[in-house]
Design a protein around this motif. Sequence first.
Motif, PDB file in Angstrom:
ATOM      1  N   ARG A 122       0.625  -1.367  -0.107  1.00 56.32           N
ATOM      2  CA  ARG A 122       0.018   0.119  -0.103  1.00 56.32           C
ATOM      3  C   ARG A 122       0.943   1.220   0.016  1.00 56.32           C
ATOM      4  O   ARG A 122       0.539   2.408   0.664  1.00 56.32           O
ATOM      5  N   GLU A 127      -0.543   4.736  -1.056  1.00 58.64           N
ATOM      6  CA  GLU A 127      -1.554   5.428  -0.326  1.00 58.64           C
ATOM      7  C   GLU A 127      -0.997   6.542   0.634  1.00 58.64           C
ATOM      8  O   GLU A 127      -1.955   7.264   1.267  1.00 58.64           O
ATOM      9  N   SER A 128       0.396   6.667   0.748  1.00 61.86           N
ATOM     10  CA  SER A 128       0.845   7.619   1.583  1.00 61.86           C
ATOM     11  C   SER A 128       0.236   9.026   1.137  1.00 61.86           C
ATOM     12  O   SER A 128      -0.049   9.277   0.105  1.00 61.86           O
ATOM     13  N   GLY A 129       0.243  10.061   2.145  1.00 59.97           N
ATOM     14  CA  GLY A 129      -0.449  11.306   1.941  1.00 59.97           C
ATOM     15  C   GLY A 129      -0.002  12.076   0.776  1.00 59.97           C
ATOM     16  O   GLY A 129      -0.546  12.698   0.023  1.00 59.97           O
ATOM     17  N   ASP A 130       1.463  12.070   0.645  1.00 59.65           N
ATOM     18  CA  ASP A 130       1.825  12.687  -0.211  1.00 59.65           C
ATOM     19  C   ASP A 130       2.756  11.939  -1.350  1.00 59.65           C
ATOM     20  O   ASP A 130       3.791  12.152  -2.173  1.00 59.65           O
ATOM     21  N   ALA A 183      -1.617  10.282  -4.712  1.00 60.08           N
ATOM     22  CA  ALA A 183      -2.143  11.747  -4.790  1.00 60.08           C
ATOM     23  C   ALA A 183      -1.522  12.520  -5.763  1.00 60.08           C
ATOM     24  O   ALA A 183      -2.385  13.464  -6.331  1.00 60.08           O
ATOM     25  N   GLU A 213      -4.067  14.567  -8.649  1.00 54.01           N
ATOM     26  CA  GLU A 213      -3.912  15.973  -8.945  1.00 54.01           C
ATOM     27  C   GLU A 213      -3.846  16.364 -10.326  1.00 54.01           C
ATOM     28  O   GLU A 213      -4.133  17.044 -10.910  1.00 54.01           O
ATOM     29  N   ARG A 244     -10.859   1.514  -4.534  1.00 58.50           N
ATOM     30  CA  ARG A 244      -9.794   2.472  -4.223  1.00 58.50           C
ATOM     31  C   ARG A 244     -10.230   3.670  -5.106  1.00 58.50           C
ATOM     32  O   ARG A 244      -9.910   4.849  -4.684  1.00 58.50           O
TER      33      ARG A 244
END
Length: 330
Positions: free
Chosen positions: A182, A185-188, A192, A196, A271
Amino acid sequence: MTRIPTRHLGTLAVSAQGFGCMGMSHGYGSSDDEQSVGTLHHALDLGVTLFDTADFYGSGHNEQLVGRALAHRRDEAVITTKFGFANRFGEPTAIRGDAAYVRQACEASLRRLGTDHIDLYYQHRVDPGVPIEETVGAMAELVREGKVRHLGLSEAGPATIRRAHAVHPISALQSEWSLWTRDLESGDGAAAVCRELGIGLVPFSPLGRGFLTGRYTSVEGLEESDARRSMPRFADGNLERNLAIVERLEELAAARGVTAGQLALAWVQHRGEDVVPIPGTRRRTYLEENVAALDLALSADELAAIEAAAPRDRVAGTRYDASALRYVNG
């Protein structure tokens, strides 16, 4: 079973679940070409349109197999392939992303696939010695020439994705993503950044290299050439700990009347609408099981229960050995 819905990788429309063809030539022991061709034909019949291969798989054999299998219905298939492993024919390990190699690799893939264009062309791994601007610039030239329709990256990190997308629109990022991998899936992290920029996500090994199906409780039944024999998560000690995760998944799956593999695959499908996993198999029965997972709707409570059964900090072992991990998130 309902007709497979459509999702988008950038502007490229594909079936919501694709087909990873690697195991028909590479990584998981011997296979039967005619059985594989029949399974690929059946995938088309079921409505799968996205078929993933690479020049590395079977030293070109997989591209030849996929090209032969899909030739009679080429207009129905979205064929994706990858370049970058310059050692695919037995040379010392090397990742290449220089402009000259990009063109050389593409021309060779077109010949093996027996087609005049590649629908989605990925850089398989980022070459740390070549600026990504050079690599993607060369890939963009192939788009302008009509040899490639869309561009993708595989296992690229967030900063690399941004730089690549600034040179030419990137349609998809292909990386490992499942209940036991996974990183995206980390925030940055990469997911992500892709969201964007409007880049689709293509998870490979969404079933944890088959482990999350519950069909593998040891490596003893695997052929000597099967790559899983040397993967840390299948090693003694790690394997036993990871089996506890599968056992809990099987309990949840039984409550829904589905298999553990279908539950794990449905989790990946949930997801996001920009996610198109590419599970692979050689057999029609498992293909049908995978496609049926598209019909499995999961509530927020069920998704939470699945994640509780497979917490990311409880997976034992890394997904590759140290030498291969050097080229992940490049």
